[in-house]
Design an enzyme around this catalytic site. Structure first.
Site, PDB file in Angstrom:
ATOM      1  N   GLN A 101      -5.011  -0.726  -4.869  1.00 29.76           N
ATOM      2  CA  GLN A 101      -5.474  -1.996  -5.758  1.00 29.76           C
ATOM      3  C   GLN A 101      -6.582  -1.185  -7.174  1.00 29.76           C
ATOM      4  O   GLN A 101      -6.424  -1.947  -7.674  1.00 29.76           O
ATOM      5  CB  GLN A 101      -6.225  -2.353  -5.195  1.00 29.76           C
ATOM      6  CG  GLN A 101      -7.510  -3.914  -5.529  1.00 29.76           C
ATOM      7  CD  GLN A 101      -8.180  -4.459  -4.134  1.00 29.76           C
ATOM      8  OE1 GLN A 101      -7.684  -4.779  -3.925  1.00 29.76           O
ATOM      9  NE2 GLN A 101      -8.954  -5.115  -5.103  1.00 29.76           N
ATOM     10  N   CYS A 143       0.741  -1.082   0.052  1.00 31.84           N
ATOM     11  CA  CYS A 143       0.518  -0.645   0.199  1.00 31.84           C
ATOM     12  C   CYS A 143       1.151   0.766  -0.270  1.00 31.84           C
ATOM     13  O   CYS A 143       1.944   1.479   0.687  1.00 31.84           O
ATOM     14  CB  CYS A 143      -0.584   0.012   0.900  1.00 31.84           C
ATOM     15  SG  CYS A 143      -1.829   1.771   1.894  1.00 31.84           S
ATOM     16  N   GLU A 144       0.719   1.956  -0.934  1.00 32.33           N
ATOM     17  CA  GLU A 144       1.253   2.935  -1.231  1.00 32.33           C
ATOM     18  C   GLU A 144       1.177   4.383   0.101  1.00 32.33           C
ATOM     19  O   GLU A 144       1.847   4.962  -0.016  1.00 32.33           O
ATOM     20  CB  GLU A 144       1.286   4.031  -2.490  1.00 32.33           C
ATOM     21  CG  GLU A 144       0.253   4.445  -2.506  1.00 32.33           C
ATOM     22  CD  GLU A 144      -0.538   5.134  -3.824  1.00 32.33           C
ATOM     23  OE1 GLU A 144      -1.349   6.347  -4.154  1.00 32.33           O
ATOM     24  OE2 GLU A 144       0.294   4.614  -4.985  1.00 32.33           O
ATOM     25  N   HIS A 145       0.074   3.779   1.223  1.00 36.33           N
ATOM     26  CA  HIS A 145      -0.124   4.683   1.891  1.00 36.33           C
ATOM     27  C   HIS A 145       0.302   4.516   2.723  1.00 36.33           C
ATOM     28  O   HIS A 145       0.922   5.815   4.260  1.00 36.33           O
ATOM     29  CB  HIS A 145      -2.055   5.080   2.555  1.00 36.33           C
ATOM     30  CG  HIS A 145      -2.468   5.623   0.833  1.00 36.33           C
ATOM     31  ND1 HIS A 145      -3.730   4.203   0.343  1.00 36.33           N
ATOM     32  CD2 HIS A 145      -2.153   6.790  -0.027  1.00 36.33           C
ATOM     33  CE1 HIS A 145      -4.235   5.519  -0.942  1.00 36.33           C
ATOM     34  NE2 HIS A 145      -3.040   6.489  -1.294  1.00 36.33           N
ATOM     35  N   HIS A 146       0.705   3.641   3.293  1.00 33.58           N
ATOM     36  CA  HIS A 146       0.976   3.282   5.006  1.00 33.58           C
ATOM     37  C   HIS A 146       2.370   2.026   4.980  1.00 33.58           C
ATOM     38  O   HIS A 146       2.684   1.503   5.766  1.00 33.58           O
ATOM     39  CB  HIS A 146      -0.223   2.158   5.884  1.00 33.58           C
ATOM     40  CG  HIS A 146      -1.445   3.272   6.297  1.00 33.58           C
ATOM     41  ND1 HIS A 146      -2.303   3.136   4.966  1.00 33.58           N
ATOM     42  CD2 HIS A 146      -1.029   4.093   6.480  1.00 33.58           C
ATOM     43  CE1 HIS A 146      -2.984   4.182   5.829  1.00 33.58           C
ATOM     44  NE2 HIS A 146      -2.303   4.822   6.569  1.00 33.58           N
ATOM     45  N   CYS A 167      -3.208  -2.720   5.389  1.00 32.84           N
ATOM     46  CA  CYS A 167      -3.522  -1.674   5.872  1.00 32.84           C
ATOM     47  C   CYS A 167      -4.715  -0.580   7.166  1.00 32.84           C
ATOM     48  O   CYS A 167      -5.383  -0.291   7.407  1.00 32.84           O
ATOM     49  CB  CYS A 167      -3.117   0.011   5.152  1.00 32.84           C
ATOM     50  SG  CYS A 167      -4.322  -0.497   3.804  1.00 32.84           S
ATOM     51  N   HIS A 207      -6.285  -6.120   3.067  1.00 26.20           N
ATOM     52  CA  HIS A 207      -5.370  -5.064   2.939  1.00 26.20           C
ATOM     53  C   HIS A 207      -5.261  -5.197   4.908  1.00 26.20           C
ATOM     54  O   HIS A 207      -5.416  -4.485   5.475  1.00 26.20           O
ATOM     55  CB  HIS A 207      -5.825  -3.340   3.007  1.00 26.20           C
ATOM     56  CG  HIS A 207      -5.961  -3.459   1.190  1.00 26.20           C
ATOM     57  ND1 HIS A 207      -5.961  -2.421   0.206  1.00 26.20           N
ATOM     58  CD2 HIS A 207      -7.162  -4.381  -0.123  1.00 26.20           C
ATOM     59  CE1 HIS A 207      -5.942  -2.555  -0.896  1.00 26.20           C
ATOM     60  NE2 HIS A 207      -6.995  -3.222  -1.389  1.00 26.20           N
TER      61      HIS A 207
END
Length: 194
Positions: free
Chosen positions: A121, A80-83, A151, A149
Site C-alpha cells: 500500500q 500483497c507482494e509478500h503473501h 495477509c 490487508h
C-alpha cells in the site's frame, strides 16, 4: 484490459499448486480451476501491461482555476507482494491545478494501474501522487489510502478489524499546513469509523 485472456503457464502452475496442497486437480470441482485462476491473475495484474499515458487517455485538459479538486472513495483491490493475498480499500486523491486538469474517471483508472500488480500500500500511495504530479504538474498533490490487508487478517496476527492508512503529499500539500488540513478535513468523514 484483457480479463478473458489467460496468463501463459499459470494454468500448469496452478495445477501443480493444487497437488502440492494435497488436492486432486482432476476432482470435478477443480477441473476448470487452473484456467479460471490464470484468467483471474491476468485481470488482477493487468497494471503491469498498461502505461500511465494509456490510463489517462486523452483526458488532460487545459483549464483555468486553482481551487482544490478532490476525488474521494476510489475503491481499490490489490495483491500483497509478500503473501500474494488481497488487500483492498479506498483512495482519496486531491490536487490544486496549475493550468491543467484531468478527467475525473481517469483517477480511478490510475488507481487500478498501480493497484493491479503485486504491491504494498505504501508504494501505491506514492505512485499515485507521483503519477498525478507527472501528468498535470499541479501546485500540489495529496493522496490518502486506507486498506484492509488479508495477509494480516486471515493469517499471521489475525487482526480482522485492523486497517492501514498511508499518505503522500507533494507541493503545497506538503509545504502548507492549511492546505493539508483542508484536504484532511474534506476526507475525514469518509475514513473508516472506529
Amino acid at each position: 484490459m484483457q480479463e478473458e485472456l489467460e496468463l501463459p503457464g499459470l494454468s500448469a502452475l496452478t495445477e501443480q499448486w493444487l497437488s502440492a496442497v494435497g488436492e486432486d486437480p482432476q476432482r470435478e470441482g477443480l477441473l476448470k480451476t487452473p484456467h479460471r485462476v490464470a484468467k483471474a491473475w491476468n485481470f488482477l495484474t493487468d497494471g503491469y501491461r498498461m502505461t500511465l499515458d494509456e490510463a489517462a487517455g486523452n483526458a488532460v485538459f487545459e483549464a483555468e482555476g486553482s481551487e482544490m479538486v478532490i476525488v474521494k472513495d476510489i475503491e481499490f483491490y490489490s495483491m500483497c507482494e509478500h503473501h500474494m493475498l488481497p488487500f483492498y480499500g479506498r483512495a482519496h486523491v486531491a490536487y490544486i491545478p496549475d493550468g491543467k486538469i484531468l478527467g475525473l474517471s481517469k483517477f480511478a483508472r490510475i488507481v487500478d494501474l498501480y493497484a493491479r500488480r503485486l504491491q504494498v500500500q505504501e508504494r501505491i500511495t506514492t505512485q499515485l501522487a507521483d503519477a498525478v504530479q507527472e501528468l498535470l504538474a499541479p501546485k500540489g498533490v495529496a493522496v490518502l489510502m486506507e486498506g484492509t490487508h488479508l495477509c494480516m487478517a486471515m493469517r499471521g496476527v489475525q487482526k480482522q478489524n485492523s486497517s492501514t492508512t498511508t499518505s503522500a503529499m507533494r507541493g503545497v500539500f506538503r509545504d502548507d499546513p492549511r492546505t493539508r488540513a483542508e484536504f484532511m478535513s474534506a476526507v475525514q468523514n469518509t475514513l473508516r469509523s472506529r
